[in-house]
Scaffold this active site. Structure first.
Site, PDB file in Angstrom:
ATOM      1  N   THR A   1     -22.178  -4.721   6.119  1.00 45.77           N
ATOM      2  CA  THR A   1     -21.537  -3.788   7.039  1.00 45.77           C
ATOM      3  C   THR A   1     -21.970  -2.364   6.708  1.00 45.77           C
ATOM      4  OG1 THR A   1     -19.559  -3.596   5.633  1.00 45.77           O
ATOM      5  CG2 THR A   1     -19.549  -5.303   7.333  1.00 45.77           C
ATOM      6  N   LEU A   2     -22.127  -1.561   7.749  1.00 46.75           N
ATOM      7  CA  LEU A   2     -22.629  -0.191   7.611  1.00 46.75           C
ATOM      8  C   LEU A   2     -21.685   0.816   8.232  1.00 46.75           C
ATOM      9  CD1 LEU A   2     -26.359  -0.989   8.497  1.00 46.75           C
ATOM     10  CD2 LEU A   2     -25.403  -0.618   6.215  1.00 46.75           C
TER      11      LEU A   2
ATOM     12  N   GLY B   1     -12.785  -3.106   6.546  1.00 47.01           N
ATOM     13  CA  GLY B   1     -13.627  -4.206   6.087  1.00 47.01           C
ATOM     14  C   GLY B   1     -12.883  -5.524   6.040  1.00 47.01           C
ATOM     15  N   ASP B   2     -11.593  -5.476   5.733  1.00 47.85           N
ATOM     16  CA  ASP B   2     -10.790  -6.697   5.723  1.00 47.85           C
ATOM     17  C   ASP B   2     -10.609  -7.256   7.125  1.00 47.85           C
ATOM     18  OD1 ASP B   2     -10.507  -6.478   2.974  1.00 47.85           O
ATOM     19  OD2 ASP B   2      -8.610  -5.398   3.116  1.00 47.85           O
TER      20      ASP B   2
ATOM     21  N   ASP C   1       0.837  -1.200   0.000  1.00 41.16           N
ATOM     22  CA  ASP C   1       0.000   0.000   0.000  1.00 41.16           C
ATOM     23  C   ASP C   1       0.871   1.247   0.000  1.00 41.16           C
ATOM     24  OD1 ASP C   1      -2.201  -1.611   0.073  1.00 41.16           O
ATOM     25  OD2 ASP C   1      -2.755  -1.163   2.157  1.00 41.16           O
TER      26      ASP C   1
ATOM     27  N   ASN D   1      -4.487  -8.716   4.264  1.00 35.16           N
ATOM     28  CA  ASN D   1      -5.141  -8.038   5.379  1.00 35.16           C
ATOM     29  C   ASN D   1      -6.056  -8.983   6.144  1.00 35.16           C
ATOM     30  OD1 ASN D   1      -3.942  -5.680   4.461  1.00 35.16           O
ATOM     31  ND2 ASN D   1      -5.802  -4.891   3.506  1.00 35.16           N
TER      32      ASN D   1
ATOM     33  N   LYS E   1      -6.154  -7.330   0.025  1.00 32.95           N
ATOM     34  CA  LYS E   1      -7.300  -7.859   0.770  1.00 32.95           C
ATOM     35  C   LYS E   1      -7.012  -9.240   1.357  1.00 32.95           C
ATOM     36  CE  LYS E   1     -11.453  -6.701  -0.170  1.00 32.95           C
ATOM     37  NZ  LYS E   1     -11.538  -5.575   0.782  1.00 32.95           N
TER      38      LYS E   1
END
Length: 300
Positions: free
Chosen positions: A225-226, A256-257, A18, A48, A45
């Protein structure tokens, strides 16, 4: 599911370096923005999620590829220090390691462009064969959509044939065969990904609950997921809501990962979908409080 002291996970996914720039705001198309700082961190991803699952206590093997370069060697050292088995990561002398170019705003929001490098060259048949040798009934396969579709499809098929649980993080949004979706237990999506699949906007908890019910017709179970609001989980004809944790976000890259990795690790021990979702939320909340998708090796 029988309770296990420690989950066994096989993660099939990308490993990237990254390259992160802090910006005053996310650039608009055609706009040049002067960055405030630059840093290089391990990401991808697959990497992670594997690291997050290992931090959650799972026994994790990552199937992926890196280039025969300094970045690849550094990425593999970091994963090994995080407790991830890297014995089945291919080193490709003909392609560079993957890279992600990330812009992060002061609010922690990000914009990401990924070039997969070596991972784009993974062979579907060989990858499926590796998965088949590693995975057994009761284990969990965790995968995403950064890799070529054929690799994801073949890996899910191999895991299903072995009686393993398939956890699919539908990110980034791409077309996948219906039989891949129907094997997902759960299918993990954020609000934008849920909207792309469900065909209507997902802008509230009510929208997410409606989308979860809709998507449950196409997958074994669903988690939406929110962000800081929390997550909606639907499985076994039961809908549950898990509230988010109040934290100050520094960088949302990899949240999220971390959620997916921790959730998969919990499911691998026999946790319910609701229990696993709660653990995923805690892992995601921890991730947004530091820069980069993975914490420094000394913090693992």
């Amino acid at each position: 599911m029988t309770k296990r002291a420690r989950a066994r996970l096989v993660v099939v996914g990308a490993i990237n370096q990254d390259q992160i720039v802090s910006v005053p705001h996310i650039p608009l198309p055609g706009e040049t923005v002067l960055g405030r700082s630059f840093r290089s961190r391990p990401g991808g991803k697959g990497a992670n999620q594997a690291a997050a699952a290992a931090r959650a206590g799972a026994e994790v093997t990552l199937v992926s590829a890196v280039g025969q370069d300094d970045a690849g060697r550094s990425l593999l050292r970091h994963l090994a220090s995080a407790g991830v088995d890297i014995a089945h990561v291919v080193t490709d002398s003909s392609a560079p390691s993957g890279v992600a170019l990330i812009a992060v705003s002061p609010s922690g929001e990000n914009s990401i462009v990924v070039a997969l490098g070596a991972a784009a060259g993974l062979d579907p048949v060989a990858t499926a064969g590796t998965v088949a040798t590693l995975i057994s009934a009761g284990d969990v396969l965790l995968t995403q959509l950064e890799l070529p579709q054929a690799v994801v499809t073949a890996s899910c098929s191999a895991a299903g044939a072995a009686g393993a649980r398939v956890v699919l993080n539908y990110s980034p949004v791409r077309e996948v065969p219906a039989d891949v979706l129907v094997a997902a237990d759960p299918l993990i999506v954020n609000a934008g990904e849920a909207a792309a699949l469900a065909g209507f906007p997902v802008q509230s908890r009510d929208d997410a609950e409606r989308a979860a019910r809709s998507l449950a017709a196409r997958a074994r179970s669903v988690v939406i997921t929110l962000g800081p609001v929390g997550a909606v989980a639907y499985g076994d004809n039961q809908l549950t809501f898990c509230a988010g944790l109040p934290v100050t976000a520094v960088d949302t890259t990899g949240a999220g990962d971390s959620f997916a990795g921790a959730l998969a690790a919990a499911l691998g021990t026999g946790a319910t979908l609701h229990e696993a979702t709660l653990l995923g939320i805690a892992a995601g909340a921890a991730t947004v409080q530091h820069e980069g998708a993975q914490p420094p090796a000394s913090a693992d």
